[in-house]
Structure formats: C-alpha cells, structure tokens
Enzyme design. Sequence first.
Site, short mmCIF file in Angstrom:
data_model
loop_
_atom_site.label_atom_id
_atom_site.label_comp_id
_atom_site.label_asym_id
_atom_site.label_seq_id
_atom_site.Cartn_x
_atom_site.Cartn_y
_atom_site.Cartn_z
N HIS A 11 22.39 32.24 40.47
CA HIS A 11 23.01 31.23 39.73
C HIS A 11 21.67 30.43 39.29
O HIS A 11 20.66 30.27 40.04
CB HIS A 11 24.05 30.49 40.14
CG HIS A 11 25.29 31.41 40.05
ND1 HIS A 11 26.51 31.32 39.09
CD2 HIS A 11 25.69 32.48 40.87
CE1 HIS A 11 27.29 32.37 39.42
NE2 HIS A 11 26.83 33.23 40.50
N ASN A 70 25.14 32.29 36.04
CA ASN A 70 24.10 33.02 36.27
C ASN A 70 22.79 32.86 35.52
O ASN A 70 23.15 32.68 34.47
CB ASN A 70 24.21 34.62 36.28
CG ASN A 70 25.32 34.85 37.38
OD1 ASN A 70 26.63 34.73 36.95
ND2 ASN A 70 25.13 35.39 38.37
N CYS A 125 31.56 30.26 39.93
CA CYS A 125 32.64 30.52 40.58
C CYS A 125 33.59 29.53 40.98
O CYS A 125 33.20 28.10 41.30
CB CYS A 125 32.12 30.97 42.16
SG CYS A 125 33.43 31.42 42.96
N ARG A 185 32.78 39.23 33.90
CA ARG A 185 33.36 38.95 34.99
C ARG A 185 32.80 37.54 35.82
O ARG A 185 33.61 36.71 35.47
CB ARG A 185 33.16 39.98 36.14
CG ARG A 185 33.98 40.24 37.43
CD ARG A 185 33.63 39.09 38.26
NE ARG A 185 32.42 39.11 39.13
CZ ARG A 185 31.60 38.27 39.65
NH1 ARG A 185 32.36 37.03 40.01
NH2 ARG A 185 30.58 38.26 40.19
N ASP A 186 31.79 37.45 36.10
CA ASP A 186 31.23 36.26 36.72
C ASP A 186 31.38 34.87 35.54
O ASP A 186 31.75 33.82 35.82
CB ASP A 186 29.85 36.39 37.41
CG ASP A 186 29.65 35.39 38.32
OD1 ASP A 186 30.01 33.99 38.24
OD2 ASP A 186 28.70 35.64 39.35
N HIS A 198 20.97 38.16 42.85
CA HIS A 198 22.04 37.44 41.94
C HIS A 198 21.83 35.86 42.02
O HIS A 198 22.42 35.51 42.93
CB HIS A 198 23.31 37.75 42.55
CG HIS A 198 24.71 37.27 41.80
ND1 HIS A 198 25.76 38.27 41.30
CD2 HIS A 198 25.49 36.17 41.78
CE1 HIS A 198 26.66 37.47 40.76
NE2 HIS A 198 26.64 36.21 41.12
P1 HMG Z 1 45.65 35.78 49.92
O1 HMG Z 1 46.64 34.75 49.41
O2 HMG Z 1 45.06 35.59 51.37
O3 HMG Z 1 46.29 37.06 49.80
O4 HMG Z 1 44.41 35.98 49.01
P2 HMG Z 1 47.32 38.02 50.40
O5 HMG Z 1 46.87 39.17 50.94
O6 HMG Z 1 48.07 36.81 51.73
O7 HMG Z 1 48.68 38.02 49.28
C1 HMG Z 1 49.06 36.73 48.99
C2 HMG Z 1 49.63 37.03 47.40
O8 HMG Z 1 48.29 37.56 46.56
C3 HMG Z 1 50.48 38.11 47.27
O9 HMG Z 1 51.47 37.90 46.11
C4 HMG Z 1 49.79 39.47 47.02
O10 HMG Z 1 50.48 40.63 46.20
C5 HMG Z 1 48.51 38.78 45.98
P3 HMG Z 1 52.80 37.24 46.26
O11 HMG Z 1 53.76 37.94 47.27
O12 HMG Z 1 52.50 35.80 46.75
O13 HMG Z 1 53.22 37.43 44.92
N1 HMG Z 1 47.15 39.57 45.94
C6 HMG Z 1 46.71 40.20 44.96
N2 HMG Z 1 47.23 40.26 43.71
C7 HMG Z 1 46.22 40.95 42.91
N3 HMG Z 1 45.24 41.63 43.12
C8 HMG Z 1 44.87 41.56 44.65
C9 HMG Z 1 45.76 40.82 45.61
N4 HMG Z 1 45.65 40.63 46.91
C10 HMG Z 1 46.53 39.88 47.13
N5 HMG Z 1 43.62 42.15 45.10
C11 HMG Z 1 42.82 37.21 48.06
C12 HMG Z 1 43.48 36.83 49.32
C13 HMG Z 1 41.25 37.94 48.43
C14 HMG Z 1 43.56 38.14 47.08
C15 HMG Z 1 42.44 35.92 47.13
O14 HMG Z 1 41.66 34.84 47.91
C16 HMG Z 1 41.58 36.16 45.87
O15 HMG Z 1 42.09 36.96 44.96
N6 HMG Z 1 40.51 35.42 46.07
C17 HMG Z 1 39.46 35.99 44.70
C18 HMG Z 1 38.48 34.92 44.53
C19 HMG Z 1 37.68 35.00 43.34
O16 HMG Z 1 37.67 36.10 42.70
N7 HMG Z 1 36.41 34.50 43.42
C20 HMG Z 1 35.43 34.87 42.58
C21 HMG Z 1 34.59 35.90 42.65
S1 HMG Z 1 33.48 36.18 44.00
C22 HMG Z 1 31.97 35.27 43.09
O17 HMG Z 1 32.26 34.92 42.00
C23 HMG Z 1 30.84 35.39 43.69
C24 HMG Z 1 29.79 36.27 43.23
O18 HMG Z 1 29.63 36.14 41.95
C25 HMG Z 1 28.34 36.36 44.11
C26 HMG Z 1 27.99 35.12 44.09
O19 HMG Z 1 27.52 34.44 42.91
O20 HMG Z 1 28.03 34.30 45.04
C27 HMG Z 1 30.43 37.90 43.55
MG MG Z 2 28.28 34.91 40.90
#
Ligand code: HMG
Ligand code: MG
Length: 302
Positions: free
Chosen positions: A209, A249, A240, A15-16, A207
Amino acid sequence: MKLPPKVKLVDVGPRDGLQNEKQPVPAAVKIELVHRLQAAGLREIEVTSFVSPKWVPQMADAASVMAGIERQAGVRYSVLTPNLQGFEAALKTRPDEIVVFGAASEAFSQKNINCSIAESIERFRPVAEAARAAGIYVRGAMSCCVGCPYEGEIAPERVAYLAGLMKDIGVQHVGVADTIGVGTPLKVQRALEAALRHYEIDDVSGHYHDTYGQALANTLASLELGVWQYDTSVAGLGGCPYAKGATGNVATEDVVYLLHGMGIDTGINLDKLVDAGKFISEFLGRKPNSRAAQAILNKRAG
Ligand code: HMG
Ligand code: MG
C-alpha cells in the site's frame, strides 16, 4: 544488481481496490473493470472476496461478479476465502486461485478476521486442503509484515513465523503485505527475506500500500532481491476497512511505467491500462490515484 527480466502483476483493484468504497459499486461495473484489465494484458486479477457481507458489504455480490466475467484464456481469476464457508461459496464460481489471509500481527488478525493467528491457521488448513484437492492454487496473504495500525512496528521474525505456519498447511505462495504502507526499502527487504526462509523466490510476492508514498521505492528494493511478482491496483484504488487511514495499493500504472522504463517486461499495454483506470475513477467520481496515469491523461488532453 541483476533485476528480473520479467514481472507478473496481479491487479487487486476489483477486490482490494473496491472493498473499502463506501458507495455501492454495481456488479456490472466490477465486471467491466475486470474485462478492461484483462484486455490491457493483466494475466491475473483478484476479482472479489467471499467474506461476511456484514463485515464487508461491498463484496456481497462476489458470486454474481464471478458469474458475470467472460473468462479469457491464460488469465487467472483469484478470490479471497477466509474460511470453509467462503471457500464453499467460492468453489461454485470456479476460481483458479484462492487466497487465505492472515496477519503477522495478533491485533490485526483479531480486527480483520475476528480470531488469533493460531486460530486463523486452523481455519485455513481445511480450506487449503480442499482447494488443493480441487486443483485450485492456494495463495496466502500476510498482512502487516512491516507495521500494524494497532501494534506498531512488526519484527521480521513475526513474518517468518507466519510464513512457516502457512507453509505447514500447504499454502503454495505467500504475499508479503505492507497493509498500511509504512514500509521503507530496507524494512521491506527484511520482511521479504523472512518469508524467503520458508518459500522459494518464485513463490513470494509483494503487496504494498502506498500510504506514505514509498511503494515504488519498496518495489524497486524488492526487485533487487529477485522478487518478480507484485499485487498492484489500477488507479491506486484501495484500502482495508480494518486498517483505518491506509490508502490504496501502489497504482498498477505507476509500476508498469517503472518496469517498462527499466526494460522489464510485464505483457501489459499501459495505454489500455490507463483507460481501465479512467473508467473506474470516473465511476467513483475522482481522478486516478496514479501519477503516471495523470501524466498520460494530461498529455492526451494537451
Ligand atoms: P465471524 O463473525 O467471526 O464469523 O467473522 P462466524 O463464523 O462466527 O460467522 C458469523 C456470521 O458470518 C454468520 O452469519 C456466518 O454465516 C457469516 P449469521 O449467522 O450471523 O447471519 N459468515 C460468512 N458469510 C459469508 N461468507 C463467509 C462467512 N463466514 C462467516 N465466508 C469472518 C469471521 C472471517 C467471516 C469475518 O471476520 C470477515 O468476513 N472478515 C473479512 C474481513 C475482510 O474482508 N478484510 C479485508 C480483506 S483482507 C485485506 O484487505 C488485506 C490484504 O489486502 C493484504 C494487506 O494489504 O494486508 C489481503
Ligand atoms: Mg491490501
């Protein structure tokens, strides 16, 4: 100094590790990576995330990856779910654990999940409720617990604030993330202590990095506090997309080498883990980003 006798590592490589890769990685390769990790003895694997494919195209195959895994008894498969839409899609794939992900920094919350910290908690609340009703364990990832790419240094109070909010909505475990790898041991200890104001030691993980090469030192500092659960990434994959410049990480291989060298049990077979890292690194066309893996591979070749 009394260190934990046993440590649980969650490999977040699929995933990450892969979410930030520009080249498409086929679902079959992700599935094979999960299989190799469980064969190496990992007891929890963060498989994928149910996020918007517009935001993170690499995770668009989340359902296929989950469907393709041959599950092994005793292994937990976790997935990221930022909202109910993601949770509902994830639920069909029977995860053992879901991860809601918030941030200690307002700016990072906006960039990563397009909402404020307060709004994110309101989105996570029904996710946590639905997951617990379905018997699925709820973990919370807390990004930017030491530093933020947009706001700079983050005070421990901000971490405590977020941990308190996570606790209120029924999140069972929190991960203290140094998203951009700027932490050093004392700062990481302060961040963990902030989370520990709301969570028991058994419900907090690290966690880290490794952007600045501090992650192993930070792991040792965390062990000194009694923290015994860590997210690590095979071959040091990762980053990310919303934290530019942050590298992967800490490599699972490096942490396993460290722990086994200190007589701490992980249940992981380092040789098989190195093979898993070699597999994915060869697919990506690079060497594993792990000093221990490199040393072991060089020794084998010699
Ligand atoms: P948004 O644009 O504000 O969402 O995104 P929305 O609710 O307004 O929906 C907009 C569109 O997104 C719609 O589609 C929804 O259907 C779709 P459209 O009508 O335009 O075709 N949508 C989705 N599609 C699939 N799955 C969903 C979903 N939700 C809405 N769950 C949202 C908000 C949270 C969805 C967006 O910002 C997003 O997907 N962000 C993810 C970012 C991400 O994955 N970042 C990396 C992971 S976190 C990380 O790596 C940190 C970590 O490792 C810890 C660390 O190291 O810090 C965990
Ligand atoms: Mg991370």
